[in-house]
Design an enzyme around this catalytic site. Structure first.
Site, mmCIF file in Angstrom:
data_model
loop_
_atom_site.group_PDB
_atom_site.id
_atom_site.type_symbol
_atom_site.label_atom_id
_atom_site.label_comp_id
_atom_site.label_asym_id
_atom_site.label_seq_id
_atom_site.Cartn_x
_atom_site.Cartn_y
_atom_site.Cartn_z
ATOM 1 N N SER A 148 41.812 -38.676 -25.362
ATOM 2 C CA SER A 148 42.133 -40.109 -25.157
ATOM 3 C C SER A 148 41.341 -40.722 -26.314
ATOM 4 C CB SER A 148 41.238 -40.661 -23.748
ATOM 5 O OG SER A 148 41.483 -42.059 -23.800
ATOM 6 N N TYR A 165 33.647 -41.491 -19.060
ATOM 7 C CA TYR A 165 34.777 -41.186 -19.477
ATOM 8 C C TYR A 165 34.985 -40.968 -20.961
ATOM 9 C CZ TYR A 165 39.735 -41.507 -20.054
ATOM 10 O OH TYR A 165 41.146 -41.061 -20.527
#
Length: 258
Positions: A148, A165
């Site tokens: 990501s 995350y």
């Protein structure tokens, strides 16, 4: 070799974790269109069934396996079951992932562990099993990690706090680099795709309140579409990328460039 041959995946077996919906299913469509036989894993059987029917309607040969990668003891038997059925795994797309939003001072430990167990440890274990049982003995393989842009940068303080995350995706980015160097001797390439914001179930909450700010900071002025990862996933899964390894490539409409 022609360009068409470089991208041709006929006879290849691609394992896509978290492949029953969202980005994983989009990638499965792309790889299947170019001839790959596709194995999808996910936690929910109904979503796997729907994905299988969808892909078979497109002419793709599909196997599905209900599996939770955070149940670590199930990972190697899952990989072995694919090898028993189809003999090899040529392509691994590590797409399964989860997130959690909370201020860092209030982030629950069990939520931290949930994110790390799936995004980092589960990814490592399936990669380890696929490498040891299929790719290294056959001296061939393409590993594509779905990281990501959150793993390439910090977090906008005006958006939700997602420390676990971001940390997990940073780990995937560097795991990609480290494993690429280690497994190059086996003719295995390891690269990652770092998506920006795409409309998926996981990003639904963020987009509900933050889409305008995201678009304001995205030079192309839009979110990712259903087609925007397919080309890169195909490239990194095929012989067209045989001299690429250890790369983390952002697909974010230019947001990380400004």
């Amino acid at each position: 070799m022609s360009i068409k041959q470089l991208f041709d995946l006929s006879g290849k077996v691609a394992l896509i974790t978290g492949g029953s919906r969202g980005l994983g299913l989009q990638i499965a469509e792309g790889l299947g269109e170019y001839g790959a036989k596709v194995v999808l894993t996910a936690r929910k059987q109904d979503e796997l069934d729907a994905a299988k029917a969808h892909l078979e309607g497109l002419g793709v040969q599909v196997m599905t396996i209900r599996n939770d990668l955070t149940q670590f003891e199930t990972v190697e038997p899952m990989v072995q079951s694919i090898l028993d059925a189809w003999g090899q795994i040529d392509i691994l797309v590590n797409n399964a992932g989860t997130t959690w939003g909370a201020p860092s001072t209030e982030h629950p430990l069990d939520a931290w562990n949930k994110v790390m167990n799936l995004n980092v440890t589960g990814l490592f274990l399936v990669t380890q099993a696929v490498g040891r049982l299929s790719m290294i003995p056959r001296r061939s393989g393409r590993i594509v990690n779905i990281a990501s842009v959150a793993g390439l940068q910090g977090n906008d303080p005006k958006m939700a706090a997602t420390l676990a995350y971001n940390t997990s995706k940073g780990a995937v980015v560097n795991m990609t680099r480290a494993l690429a160097g280690e497994w190059a001797q086996h003719n295995i390439t390891v690269n990652s795709i770092c998506p920006g914001y795409f409309p998926t179930k996981m990003t639904r909450g963020t987009l509900a309140y933050g889409e305008a700010r995201i678009l304001e900071h995205t030079p192309l002025g839009r979110l990712g579409s259903d087609e925007d990862l397919k080309g890169l996933a195909l490239l990194l899964s095929s012989d067209a990328s045989a001299f690429m390894t250890g790369q983390n490539i952002a697909v974010d409409g230019g947001a990380s460039s400004v």
